[in-house]
Design a protein around this motif. Structure first.
Motif, mmCIF file in Angstrom:
data_model
loop_
_atom_site.group_PDB
_atom_site.id
_atom_site.type_symbol
_atom_site.label_atom_id
_atom_site.label_comp_id
_atom_site.label_asym_id
_atom_site.label_seq_id
_atom_site.Cartn_x
_atom_site.Cartn_y
_atom_site.Cartn_z
ATOM 1 N N ASP B 210 -4.492 -7.253 1.016
ATOM 2 C CA ASP B 210 -5.404 -6.769 -0.019
ATOM 3 C C ASP B 210 -5.279 -5.253 -0.045
ATOM 4 O O ASP B 210 -5.507 -4.589 0.969
ATOM 5 C CB ASP B 210 -6.852 -7.154 0.310
ATOM 6 N N VAL B 211 -4.913 -4.734 -1.209
ATOM 7 C CA VAL B 211 -4.585 -3.326 -1.340
ATOM 8 C C VAL B 211 -5.531 -2.709 -2.364
ATOM 9 O O VAL B 211 -5.713 -3.275 -3.447
ATOM 10 C CB VAL B 211 -3.119 -3.178 -1.823
ATOM 11 N N LYS B 262 0.925 -5.722 11.446
ATOM 12 C CA LYS B 262 0.661 -4.322 11.790
ATOM 13 C C LYS B 262 0.849 -3.434 10.558
ATOM 14 O O LYS B 262 1.864 -3.553 9.858
ATOM 15 C CB LYS B 262 1.605 -3.870 12.906
ATOM 16 N N PRO B 263 -0.103 -2.531 10.315
ATOM 17 C CA PRO B 263 0.010 -1.661 9.136
ATOM 18 C C PRO B 263 1.351 -0.944 9.045
ATOM 19 O O PRO B 263 1.907 -0.796 7.948
ATOM 20 C CB PRO B 263 -1.141 -0.672 9.324
ATOM 21 N N ILE B 267 2.879 -1.518 5.366
ATOM 22 C CA ILE B 267 2.890 -0.415 4.391
ATOM 23 C C ILE B 267 4.272 -0.189 3.773
ATOM 24 O O ILE B 267 4.378 -0.057 2.541
ATOM 25 C CB ILE B 267 2.282 0.861 5.029
ATOM 26 N N PRO B 268 5.357 -0.210 4.560
ATOM 27 C CA PRO B 268 6.675 -0.039 3.920
ATOM 28 C C PRO B 268 7.005 -1.142 2.907
ATOM 29 O O PRO B 268 7.649 -0.880 1.887
ATOM 30 C CB PRO B 268 7.649 -0.088 5.110
ATOM 31 N N MET B 273 7.575 -1.981 -3.033
ATOM 32 C CA MET B 273 7.198 -2.661 -4.269
ATOM 33 C C MET B 273 6.612 -1.698 -5.292
ATOM 34 O O MET B 273 6.964 -1.730 -6.480
ATOM 35 C CB MET B 273 6.167 -3.731 -3.912
ATOM 36 N N LEU B 274 5.694 -0.840 -4.845
ATOM 37 C CA LEU B 274 4.927 -0.006 -5.775
ATOM 38 C C LEU B 274 5.586 1.343 -6.044
ATOM 39 O O LEU B 274 5.205 2.041 -6.975
ATOM 40 C CB LEU B 274 3.527 0.251 -5.207
ATOM 41 N N GLY B 275 6.549 1.700 -5.220
ATOM 42 C CA GLY B 275 7.125 3.040 -5.306
ATOM 43 C C GLY B 275 6.372 3.952 -4.350
ATOM 44 O O GLY B 275 5.223 3.689 -4.001
ATOM 45 N N ASP B 276 7.014 5.046 -3.957
ATOM 46 C CA ASP B 276 6.458 5.894 -2.902
ATOM 47 C C ASP B 276 5.262 6.718 -3.332
ATOM 48 O O ASP B 276 4.460 7.142 -2.515
ATOM 49 C CB ASP B 276 7.539 6.851 -2.383
#
Lengths: 74, 554
Positions: B210-211, B262-263, B267-268, B273-276
């Protein structure tokens, strides 16, 4: 008659309440046909299936169209 | 991690039984205050039935978990008084898009017809649903909701069950005539009763994140097969309330669940997916596997199994919580009639039969989706990719793309409660069908057909002009309210008001006529759970009585 590329699956006597059901019935049967076969056996089943279906369709102009589409972009 | 939601903590109260008080014997005890146990309790309470609801915890579901609530579940939630809140807070959507690598290959609309009250689907974190249901359960009255009451023993008797319950203050016993088991997929009660649940485990793992982010993505379901940012696997994106997005990554069976959670590993994946440059924060992460399985029977003597305790499916299709809510919908009116002595116990066997039928349909559809999404052999993968490759240009292949067949209610066509048709009708409203909604005009009621249906047997009788209905028919329709199992008659008309203030609804957009193939005289018998029990081209009170008897096992 040109090649029919619209959804076209149904089973006589069966009533469908959801549009996705007849296609999913077919797809499950297709995958089940290959269950527990080796890759080589699966390739043979596919070849035999194509031959059986091609004969059933019969119309060579329809088969030609299907073969052309099948080759595109592979 | 961020938190957009504050978990409520519900108050534990010392049960009176610990001090030698309390009645100790109850008509109905429900175990498990998740969505299905709560819905069952509220529905029974609305029928005037007192219930005890036990839960081993004192808060709502942790993490967003079930996020998609389908039209039919919303209609049931409307009936039990929580639909409006769900839809107001949730994100409504109808359109899903499927991508293969970088191309969109398929899209679907869950609700292509106009003139339905509820959308095809809303997305909302499960904790909101549970919070609203708890609030409703407290407001409706007649529900003895006991938090931190953990069932540790259960004994079946000929005409009831005995429970052993542990609390922070010690243990006590309770007896019930009927036990509703809603204690989830691992159902401790199912184990205590030594009952089997059979099916298969799928050898795959999925990461849910969940982001929280500000994103102007359209409110649609997006599904990718083999995207460049997560090659050879699938990814699903859903928008939830509060700018929370659910992202679901297929990981494969070899993945290590502890490492993947693990975060620094999650996160990577999200950045890829979303771009940096898009800022986001993680709110909740989980790695899951799933099973498709069900109990052979959902009724075991006086124990009735509902929701995940009775059946489980893969998450593709949102058929878990949605089907559990429909279990409650199917069970409650039957249980109430049996408790009140208006129907024999066999009516509860029809609960099992109808919901087993639905569970099998859900398991079949979710298994098919899973087999398409995660092919089990090279030849399956070749077929899958061939379908996806053809889908861009050929309609037949688009229809075969299966990224989840989203929850729709079953047509209970095999049910013994149905009276088979003797007349001919067009359309889908066959005996056993979940009833279609339609806009109406009616004094003092909701402007939707389904808002006027439910909770009791009802007879819909169509005439063009309600004012022309003859008094003989009016009296015969009204008399049905005095039968042993009461039937409320409703006149459906294009215009007019039926004589003697007989309830009349106006089919203002013509959708009832269209969807139910109604003509002058057409009569439908509706079950308390908004399913068709019987239909005829003309009203015949004896036929109605026979159909009600059949629909109640009398």
């Amino acid at each position: 008659m040109p090649l029919n590329t619209q959804p076209n699956f149904s089973e006589p006597g069966k009533r469908y309440f959801r549009a996705f059901s007849p296609g999913d019935d077919f797809y499950e049967m297709l995958i089940d046909t290959h269950r527990d076969l080796s890759d080589e056996q699966s390739a043979m089943v596919n070849a035999r299936l194509i031959l059986l279906l091609a004969n059933h369709i019969g119309d060579i102009s329809v088969l030609r169209e299907a073969m052309q589409i099948a080759r595109e972009g592979v | 991690m961020l938190s957009t939601y504050k978990y409520p903590k519900y108050e534990y109260r010392r049960p009176p039984e610990l001090d030698g008080a309390g009645q100790g014997h109850h008509p109905v005890i429900i175990v498990g205050a998740g969505p299905v146990g709560l819905a069952t309790a509220i529905d029974l309470a609305q029928h005037g039935q007192r219930v005890v609801l036990l839960d081993n915890d004192d808060t709502v579901s942790i993490g967003s978990r079930g996020v998609c609530y389908a039209k039919r579940a919303l209609e049931v939630l409307d009936r039990i008084g929580c639909g409006e809140e769900m839809v107001a807070k949730g994100v409504s959507w109808n359109v899903g898009r499927t991508f293969f690598r970088e191309q969109e290959v398929f899209n679907f609309n869950l609700c292509p017809e106009p003139d339905h009250h509820r959308p095809g689907m809303i997305n909302l974190q499960q904790y909101y649903l549970e919070e609203y249901l708890v609030k409703r359960a407290e407001a409706v009255g007649g529900i003895d909701l006991r938090w931190k009451n953990n069932v540790v023993g259960v004994t079946q008797q000929a005409d009831g069950v005995e429970l052993r319950v542990e609390t922070p203050d010690g243990a006590y016993s309770l007896n019930a005539d009927w036990l509703v088991v809603a204690d989830g997929a691992r159902s401790p009660i199912r184990s205590m009763l030594d009952l089997d649940i059979e099916g298969k485990i799928f050898m795959d793992r999925f990461l849910i994140a969940d982001v929280v982010m500000d994103a102007d993505f359209p409110t649609e379901r997006w599904f990718w097969f083999d995207p460049p940012f997560h090659p050879n696997q699938s990814v699903l994106l859903h928008r939830q309330a509060d700018n929370v997005f659910r992202i679901d990554f297929q990981l494969g069976w070899e993945a290590d669940p502890e490492e993947e959670k693990k975060p620094e590993n999650v996160i990577p994946r999200i950045k890829a997916m979303l771009g940096d440059d898009r800022p986001f924060e993680l709110e909740w992460v989980s790695v899951y596997t799933f099973q498709c399985r069900r109990m052979k029977d959902f009724r075991h003597g006086r124990a009735l199994f509902v929701g995940d305790a009775a059946h489980q499916v893969s998450p593709f299709g949102a058929r878990g919580a949605n089907s559990g809510i429909q279990d409650a919908d199917n069970l409650v009116w039957k249980l109430k009639l049996v408790i009140d002595g208006q129907a024999p116990e066999q009516l509860l066997d029809s609960y099992s039969a109808e919901r087993v039928f639905a569970a099998d349909e859900n398991i079949m559809n979710s298994t098919r989706s899973t087999d398409f999404i995660t092919p089990k052999s090279p030849v399956s993968k070749t077929f899958r990719n061939a379908v996806l490759g053809l889908a861009e240009h050929y309609a037949f292949a688009r229809a075969l793309v299966n990224s989840g067949r989203l929850s729709v209610p079953s047509f209970l066509t095999e049910s013994i409660l149905n009276t088979p048709d003797t007349d001919t009708f067009a359309g889908d409203m066959v005996p056993g069908a979940p009833m279609d909604d339609a806009p109406i005009e009616s004094a003092g009621s909701a402007p939707w057909l389904l808002g006027t249906l439910g909770n009791r047997f009802q007879l819909l009788h169509f005439v063009e002009d309600a004012a022309t209905l003859d008094l003989g028919t009016v009296h015969a329709l009204k008399a049905l309210a005095h039968e042993r199992v009461a039937v409320e008659a409703i006149v459906v008309a294009a215009r007019g008001q039926a004589p003697e203030a007989l309830r009349t609804v106006i089919d203002k957009a013509g959708r009832i006529r269209e969807r139910y193939d109604m003509r002058a005289g057409t009569t439908y018998l509706a079950r308390p759970d908004q399913h068709v029990a019987a239909r005829w081209r003309a009203f015949d009170a004896d036929a109605v009585r026979a159909a009600v008897a059949r629909a109640t096992c009398n």
